[in-house]
Design an enzyme around this catalytic site. Structure first.
Site, PDB file in Angstrom:
ATOM      1  CB  ILE A  13      -0.948   0.010   1.225  1.00 22.81           C
ATOM      2  CG1 ILE A  13      -1.829  -1.245   1.220  1.00 22.81           C
ATOM      3  CG2 ILE A  13      -1.827   1.270   1.217  1.00 22.81           C
ATOM      4  CD1 ILE A  13      -2.633  -1.451   2.499  1.00 22.81           C
ATOM      5  CD  GLU A  85       7.332  -7.929   9.950  1.00 25.69           C
ATOM      6  OE1 GLU A  85       6.783  -8.734   9.166  1.00 25.69           O
ATOM      7  OE2 GLU A  85       8.519  -7.560   9.821  1.00 25.69           O
ATOM      8  CB  THR A 101       7.645  -4.003  13.396  1.00 25.90           C
ATOM      9  OG1 THR A 101       9.003  -4.353  13.118  1.00 25.90           O
ATOM     10  CG2 THR A 101       7.143  -3.067  12.314  1.00 25.90           C
ATOM     11  CB  THR A 134      -5.989  -3.603   9.772  1.00 23.95           C
ATOM     12  OG1 THR A 134      -6.784  -4.705   9.341  1.00 23.95           O
ATOM     13  CG2 THR A 134      -5.514  -3.909  11.193  1.00 23.95           C
ATOM     14  CG  ASP A 135     -11.042  -4.880   8.118  1.00 25.09           C
ATOM     15  OD1 ASP A 135      -9.958  -5.475   8.274  1.00 25.09           O
ATOM     16  OD2 ASP A 135     -11.835  -5.172   7.194  1.00 25.09           O
ATOM     17  CD  GLU A 136      -6.794  -8.964   9.723  1.00 30.03           C
ATOM     18  OE1 GLU A 136      -6.259  -9.583  10.649  1.00 30.03           O
ATOM     19  OE2 GLU A 136      -6.591  -9.211   8.525  1.00 30.03           O
ATOM     20  CE1 TYR A 182      -1.097  -6.441  10.551  1.00 27.74           C
ATOM     21  CE2 TYR A 182      -3.339  -7.289  10.348  1.00 27.74           C
ATOM     22  CZ  TYR A 182      -2.386  -6.332  10.045  1.00 27.74           C
ATOM     23  OH  TYR A 182      -2.712  -5.272   9.232  1.00 27.74           O
ATOM     24  CE  LYS A 186      -1.752  -1.828  11.669  1.00 29.34           C
ATOM     25  NZ  LYS A 186      -0.751  -0.926  11.034  1.00 29.34           N
ATOM     26  CG  ASN A 281     -11.532 -16.453   1.939  1.00 33.08           C
ATOM     27  OD1 ASN A 281     -11.569 -15.240   1.740  1.00 33.08           O
ATOM     28  ND2 ASN A 281     -11.053 -16.973   3.055  1.00 33.08           N
TER      29      ASN A 281
HETATM   30  P1  NAD Z   1       3.449  -4.728   3.464  1.00 30.37           P
HETATM   31  O1  NAD Z   1       3.831  -5.890   4.311  1.00 30.37           O
HETATM   32  O2  NAD Z   1       3.274  -4.927   1.995  1.00 30.37           O
HETATM   33  O3  NAD Z   1       4.505  -3.542   3.640  1.00 30.37           O
HETATM   34  C1  NAD Z   1       5.013  -3.189   4.883  1.00 30.37           C
HETATM   35  C2  NAD Z   1       6.214  -2.301   4.681  1.00 30.37           C
HETATM   36  O4  NAD Z   1       6.725  -1.925   5.979  1.00 30.37           O
HETATM   37  C3  NAD Z   1       7.366  -2.984   3.942  1.00 30.37           C
HETATM   38  O5  NAD Z   1       7.889  -2.118   2.962  1.00 30.37           O
HETATM   39  C4  NAD Z   1       8.387  -3.253   5.025  1.00 30.37           C
HETATM   40  O6  NAD Z   1       9.728  -3.255   4.555  1.00 30.37           O
HETATM   41  C5  NAD Z   1       8.137  -2.102   5.977  1.00 30.37           C
HETATM   42  N1  NAD Z   1       8.565  -2.408   7.355  1.00 30.37           N
HETATM   43  C6  NAD Z   1       8.268  -3.509   8.087  1.00 30.37           C
HETATM   44  N2  NAD Z   1       8.869  -3.460   9.280  1.00 30.37           N
HETATM   45  C7  NAD Z   1       9.546  -2.257   9.321  1.00 30.37           C
HETATM   46  C8  NAD Z   1      10.347  -1.611  10.295  1.00 30.37           C
HETATM   47  N3  NAD Z   1      10.592  -2.185  11.497  1.00 30.37           N
HETATM   48  N4  NAD Z   1      10.869  -0.404  10.010  1.00 30.37           N
HETATM   49  C9  NAD Z   1      10.630   0.195   8.802  1.00 30.37           C
HETATM   50  N5  NAD Z   1       9.899  -0.399   7.836  1.00 30.37           N
HETATM   51  C10 NAD Z   1       9.351  -1.609   8.084  1.00 30.37           C
HETATM   52  O7  NAD Z   1       2.118  -4.144   4.122  1.00 30.37           O
HETATM   53  P2  NAD Z   1       0.837  -3.492   3.436  1.00 30.37           P
HETATM   54  O8  NAD Z   1      -0.114  -4.563   3.079  1.00 30.37           O
HETATM   55  O9  NAD Z   1       1.275  -2.522   2.418  1.00 30.37           O
HETATM   56  O10 NAD Z   1       0.229  -2.704   4.697  1.00 30.37           O
HETATM   57  C11 NAD Z   1       0.661  -1.385   4.998  1.00 30.37           C
HETATM   58  C12 NAD Z   1      -0.083  -0.910   6.220  1.00 30.37           C
HETATM   59  O11 NAD Z   1      -1.490  -0.914   5.975  1.00 30.37           O
HETATM   60  C13 NAD Z   1       0.135  -1.771   7.468  1.00 30.37           C
HETATM   61  O12 NAD Z   1       0.215  -0.932   8.577  1.00 30.37           O
HETATM   62  C14 NAD Z   1      -1.116  -2.638   7.525  1.00 30.37           C
HETATM   63  O13 NAD Z   1      -1.409  -3.005   8.861  1.00 30.37           O
HETATM   64  C15 NAD Z   1      -2.158  -1.695   6.962  1.00 30.37           C
HETATM   65  N6  NAD Z   1      -3.295  -2.343   6.279  1.00 30.37           N
HETATM   66  C16 NAD Z   1      -3.102  -3.272   5.305  1.00 30.37           C
HETATM   67  C17 NAD Z   1      -4.198  -3.813   4.634  1.00 30.37           C
HETATM   68  C18 NAD Z   1      -4.035  -4.822   3.523  1.00 30.37           C
HETATM   69  O14 NAD Z   1      -5.027  -5.364   3.042  1.00 30.37           O
HETATM   70  N7  NAD Z   1      -2.836  -5.110   3.056  1.00 30.37           N
HETATM   71  C19 NAD Z   1      -5.490  -3.394   4.979  1.00 30.37           C
HETATM   72  C20 NAD Z   1      -5.645  -2.447   5.998  1.00 30.37           C
HETATM   73  C21 NAD Z   1      -4.540  -1.905   6.628  1.00 30.37           C
HETATM   74  O1  DAU Z   2      -8.557  -6.868   6.624  1.00 34.16           O
HETATM   75  C1  DAU Z   2      -7.355  -6.173   6.412  1.00 34.16           C
HETATM   76  C2  DAU Z   2      -6.200  -7.148   6.466  1.00 34.16           C
HETATM   77  O2  DAU Z   2      -6.245  -7.897   5.271  1.00 34.16           O
HETATM   78  C3  DAU Z   2      -4.860  -6.452   6.637  1.00 34.16           C
HETATM   79  O3  DAU Z   2      -4.828  -5.796   7.868  1.00 34.16           O
HETATM   80  C4  DAU Z   2      -3.725  -7.470   6.557  1.00 34.16           C
HETATM   81  O4  DAU Z   2      -2.477  -6.805   6.619  1.00 34.16           O
HETATM   82  C5  DAU Z   2      -3.842  -8.217   5.245  1.00 34.16           C
HETATM   83  O5  DAU Z   2      -2.841  -9.212   5.180  1.00 34.16           O
HETATM   84  C6  DAU Z   2      -5.227  -8.856   5.115  1.00 34.16           C
HETATM   85  O6  DAU Z   2      -5.404  -9.922   6.072  1.00 34.16           O
HETATM   86  P1  DAU Z   2      -6.103 -11.302   5.702  1.00 34.16           P
HETATM   87  O7  DAU Z   2      -5.661 -12.331   6.660  1.00 34.16           O
HETATM   88  O8  DAU Z   2      -7.567 -11.118   5.519  1.00 34.16           O
HETATM   89  O9  DAU Z   2      -5.464 -11.534   4.230  1.00 34.16           O
HETATM   90  P2  DAU Z   2      -4.864 -12.853   3.520  1.00 34.16           P
HETATM   91  O10 DAU Z   2      -4.601 -12.497   2.092  1.00 34.16           O
HETATM   92  O11 DAU Z   2      -3.770 -13.472   4.300  1.00 34.16           O
HETATM   93  O12 DAU Z   2      -6.102 -13.872   3.557  1.00 34.16           O
HETATM   94  C7  DAU Z   2      -7.361 -13.536   2.992  1.00 34.16           C
HETATM   95  C8  DAU Z   2      -8.309 -14.695   3.276  1.00 34.16           C
HETATM   96  O13 DAU Z   2      -7.889 -15.851   2.533  1.00 34.16           O
HETATM   97  C9  DAU Z   2      -8.331 -15.119   4.737  1.00 34.16           C
HETATM   98  O14 DAU Z   2      -9.650 -15.521   5.096  1.00 34.16           O
HETATM   99  C10 DAU Z   2      -7.410 -16.345   4.771  1.00 34.16           C
HETATM  100  C11 DAU Z   2      -7.589 -16.958   3.390  1.00 34.16           C
HETATM  101  N1  DAU Z   2      -6.396 -17.644   2.829  1.00 34.16           N
HETATM  102  C12 DAU Z   2      -5.237 -16.934   2.782  1.00 34.16           C
HETATM  103  C13 DAU Z   2      -4.093 -17.519   2.260  1.00 34.16           C
HETATM  104  C14 DAU Z   2      -2.784 -16.757   2.216  1.00 34.16           C
HETATM  105  C15 DAU Z   2      -6.497 -18.936   2.330  1.00 34.16           C
HETATM  106  O15 DAU Z   2      -7.579 -19.564   2.360  1.00 34.16           O
HETATM  107  N2  DAU Z   2      -5.369 -19.515   1.818  1.00 34.16           N
HETATM  108  C16 DAU Z   2      -4.158 -18.863   1.768  1.00 34.16           C
HETATM  109  O16 DAU Z   2      -3.154 -19.464   1.287  1.00 34.16           O
END
Ligand code: NAD
Ligand code: DAU
Length: 375
Positions: A13, A85, A101, A134-136, A182, A186, A281
């Protein structure tokens, strides 16, 4: 606010947020601060690398002294904090890294920002600490309508004939109830951010977003992992019965919401971000299979046999569904992309960018960094 640090800018993101800010605000100084863990990849940002308003700094957010120094050197007035993370399965195996982190790292940023901003004559005037969450943190919603019901709202993101699988949603007022290491980490970081507002009057904002999808997501997450596995003819490990529900938003729509909230959101507020786009899913996986098979020229149903039901994730949350009406009402945000369109774009991006997948999973990006920055 002109001198802005975006933490985690080399991640999924974060890279979209950095790209948006660098291109939209040539008058700003954008500093992408990232430790470059396995999830951080500078190849996500090749297109902005040479821009005069962009700078990359390799730093761990837990390094308080280094960040405090950076605040002073760069006269930082805005922080958009995404570094974390982020993968639930990793948090189940290694919760300490997540506490370090996500909790200590966030606290370290807050304290450094506090010391620097409080040392200025204008204090917190014109400053902002924006924490992306996050919504989690809200826990899990019930699936009391497993067949699906008419949802209360439709948005651009909502897929054709989409459903809601329960009659409750996550609101900004929903009590925190995190289940995974996680989300517990958060949630803790969200509380620290609010505590810095309530105790020291730091101008903070927190947003909680649903599941993002789109280009540059590390291929351990459901959507990029499965697209890649379908392409390679590898098994698709579906946790449990595949009945869990997630609410999906295209990543660029999240980045646009972040831009809007950073500039126009009210201090000390929380905003939920999501597109009313719930999917079981297993249904989403079938859409990915259909899309990949069509694009690759395989007969319909060709890859369905790759679906492999595996042991469920520990503590697997049943359903997430965000109510984002506050953001829509107050700031006029709307998702721009319909889900079917977003999935098509995403599948094509991963199929066209196999070199990116190979490089982020091979550790090549570490070498890329060394070459680029000569360290
Ligand atoms: P990501 O894992 O793709 O990226 C995380 C980034 O943070 C990486 O570039 C990593 O190198 C950096 N990082 C990790 N530990 C660090 C540290 N100690 N110091 C400096 N940098 C560090 O994550 P993402 O999916 O892009 O999520 C970004 C943010 O958005 C997170 O805070 C996550 O909780 C939140 N978020 C993610 C989702 C989703 O669906 N991916 C949804 C809602 C909120
Ligand atoms: O809701 C926001 C969150 O969405 C963010 O805060 C997290 O950073 C992001 O990783 C994501 O979390 P989820 O656990 O929902 O995402 P993930 O892609 O890991 O899994 C999505 C769904 O799919 C979940 O119900 C678990 C399932 N899954 C995931 C993987 C990786 C499977 O069934 N098989 C898989 O191999």
């Amino acid at each position: 606010m002109k001198n802005i640090v975006i933490t985690g800018g080399a991640g999924f993101i974060g890279s979209h947020v950095v790209r948006l800010f660098v291109n939209k605000y040539p008058e700003y100084n954008i500093i992408n601060l990232d430790k470059l863990t396995y999830a951080g990849n500078l190849a996500n940002l090749k297109d902005v690398e040479g821009k005069p308003n962009y700078k990359f700094v390799k730093m761990d957010i837990c390094n308080f002294e280094a960040f405090y120094q950076l605040m002073q050197d760069e006269k930082i007035d805005g922080i958009i904090h995404l570094a974390a993370e982020s993968h639930v399965d990793r948090s189940i195996k290694d919760p300490f890294t997540f506490a370090r982190t996500n909790v200590m790292g966030t606290l370290s940023l807050l304290q450094a920002a506090k010391l620097y901003w409080e040392s200025l004559p204008e204090g917190y005037e014109g400053k902002r600490f924006y924490h992306i969450s996050t919504d989690e943190v809200y826990g899990a919603l019930s699936m009391n309508h497993p067949e699906g019901i008419e949802p209360p709202f439709k948005t651009v993101a909502s897929s054709e004939g989409h459903k809601a699988y329960g009659d409750d949603f996550f609101y900004e007022t929903t009590k925190y109830n995190p289940h995974s290491p996680y989300s517990a980490a958060k949630a803790s970081s969200d509380h620290f951010v609010r505590a810095y507002h309530d105790t020291y009057a730091m101008p903070t904002i927190v947003t909680n977003c649903s599941n993002n999808y789109g280009p540059y997501q590390f291929p351990e997450k459901l959507i990029p992992l499965f697209i890649n596995n379908i392409r390679l003819g590898k098994p698709l490990p579906v946790y449990g019965r595949g009945e869990n529900v997630r609410d999906w938003l295209y990543v660029e729509d999240h980045a646009r919401a972040i831009d809007l909230i950073f500039h126009k959101g009210r201090v000390a507020e929380t905003y939920n971000i999501g597109g009313f786009n719930e999917w079981k899913n297993i249904d989403l996986i079938k859409v990915m299979i259909k899309t990949v098979d069509r694009i690759l020229g395989n007969p319909e149903g060709h890859s369905l046999g790759l679906i492999t039901y595996v042991t469920d994730r520990l503590g697997h949350d049943a359903r997430y569904a965000i109510d984002s009406t506050k953001l829509q009402r107050e700031l006029g945000w709307e998702p721009s992309l319909q889900f079917e369109e977003g999935i098509e774009k995403t599948v094509r991006w991963y199929l066209d960018n196999q070199a990116w997948i190979d490089s982020v999973t091979s550790g090549e990006y570490e070498r890329y960094y060394d070459e680029m920055y000569n360290r």
